[in-house]
Design an enzyme around this catalytic site. Structure first.
Site, PDB file in Angstrom:
ATOM      1  N   CYS A 118       0.801  -1.226   0.000  1.00  0.00           N
ATOM      2  CA  CYS A 118       0.000   0.000   0.000  1.00  0.00           C
ATOM      3  C   CYS A 118       0.832   1.274   0.000  1.00  0.00           C
ATOM      4  CB  CYS A 118      -0.943  -0.010   1.190  1.00  0.00           C
ATOM      5  SG  CYS A 118      -2.012  -1.473   1.244  1.00  0.00           S
ATOM      6  N   HIS A 259      -3.457   6.831   1.910  1.00  0.00           N
ATOM      7  CA  HIS A 259      -3.849   5.522   1.394  1.00  0.00           C
ATOM      8  C   HIS A 259      -5.245   5.201   1.903  1.00  0.00           C
ATOM      9  CE1 HIS A 259      -4.241   1.327   0.714  1.00  0.00           C
ATOM     10  NE2 HIS A 259      -4.021   0.990   1.978  1.00  0.00           N
ATOM     11  N   ASN A 289     -10.159  -0.761  -0.291  1.00  0.00           N
ATOM     12  CA  ASN A 289      -8.698  -0.679  -0.231  1.00  0.00           C
ATOM     13  C   ASN A 289      -8.125  -1.292  -1.504  1.00  0.00           C
ATOM     14  OD1 ASN A 289      -5.949  -1.035   0.250  1.00  0.00           O
ATOM     15  ND2 ASN A 289      -6.221  -1.692   2.364  1.00  0.00           N
TER      16      ASN A 289
END
Length: 334
Positions: A118, A259, A289
């Protein structure tokens, strides 16, 4: 923190791509014991996109996002000098950047994968800026793309509600120092906690003749509570350290782009920095996500919606598996 101050670099264009299939929380509740209210309350996610098709991969999404970025500025793919593909879900374990290079026709570009989960896109931006800073390349394509649906256990309620697929791309170009848009960065790693978020390798068989183990990768494993504590403690510190080195106050920030992992994390980080939630850029509710894709996907959408203006200061921070986290501060140049 390192400051990029010998050669200017700026983001010239952005592009993004997501799969057509939209899986909302009601569909998830048909697969595991959960509900739309439970997921939204704890994560802020309402739906996510999932890549389908036997022959479809991260290369397809990364290529489409790249082409859209190129088309915005009518740039010939042959003008790209370097392609950095930030992904943890390549189509080939040896790397997929070269496949993207071929698919978009950027035949003169060097291409390689960068794996930092990420945090990958932030590290990709910083890496690309270094090549521009030292004069090696002029036009660099940085892509954040992941298809973590392929590594998700859809019977695991703790993880299957979180992840989606997508891609985002930016073109970074060299410029004069007066027009520099990438102001500085701060990067960190804590490998001792790598098991808190991982896709572990498991030994399955052993060749008795030469004692070689043969195995496969497991599904995503995550300690949600520990990842949350990590993010809300380390990310604000990273941002403050980076801002301090640039003599910039948090109150001067125009936008905070984190993020897109969990809505609670986004608000907690903003609160610790005393940055109003109205300055948060987020599309988590639509895509979940998307790992390395989340930041460029949200950036491209914010630009499409004309939220970001010339000379806006954007703090971008990624965090995740490794454990890795990093911040890059950008002054937007139209």
């Amino acid at each position: 923190m390192k400051s990029l101050n010998t050669q200017g670099a700026r983001i010239l264009a952005t592009g993004s791509a997501v799969p057509e299939l939209c899986v909302n929380n009601f569909k998830i509740s048909e697969m595991v014991e959960t509900s739309d209210d439970w997921i939204v309350t704890r994560t802020g996610i309402k739906e996510r996109r999932v890549l389908t098709g036997i022959n479809k991969s991260v290369v397809d999404l990364a290529s489409l996002a790249s082409i859209r970025a190129l088309n915005k500025i009518s740039m010939d793919p042959l003008e790209i000098d370097l392609i950095i593909l930030a992904t943890s879900s390549p189509n080939d374990l040896f790397g997929s950047a070269s496949q993207v290079q071929a698919k978009i026709g950027a035949n003169k570009a060097v291409a390689f994968d960068l794996t930092a989960a990420c945090s990958g896109f932030v590290l990709g931006i910083v890496t690309g800026a270094q090549f521009i800073q030292n004069g090696s390349y002029k036009n660099i394509l940085v892509i954040g793309a992941d298809v973590l649906s392929k590594w998700t256990d859809w019977s695991d309620r703790s993880t299957c509600i979180l992840f989606g697929d997508g891609a985002g791309a930016v073109i970074i170009q060299s410029c004069s120092i007066e027009k520099n848009g990438i102001l500085g960065f701060q990067l960190n790693t804590d490998g001792e906690k790598s098991d808190q978020l991982s896709i572990p390798y498991r030994n399955k068989e052993k060749n008795q003749t030469i004692s070689i183990c043969k195995g496969e990768f497991d599904f995503i494993q995550m300690n949600g509570k520990e990842v949350y504590k990590f993010a809300v403690s380390k990310v604000p510190l990273s941002i403050l350290t980076c801002l301090h080195s640039l003599c910039i106050s948090p109150k001067d920030i125009s936008w905070l782009l984190l993020h897109q992992a969990n809505e609670r994390i986004l608000y907690a980080v903003a609160e610790r920095l005393s940055i109003h939630s109205s300055k948060l850029i987020s599309n988590l509710h639509k895509y979940g996500n998307t790992s390395a894709a989340s930041i460029p996907l949200a950036l491209d959408e914010a630009l499409k919606n004309k939220r970001i203006k010339d000379n806006d200061l954007i703090v971008i921070s990624g965090f995740g598996a490794g454990l890795t986290w990093g911040t890059v501060v950008i002054k937007w140049k139209c």
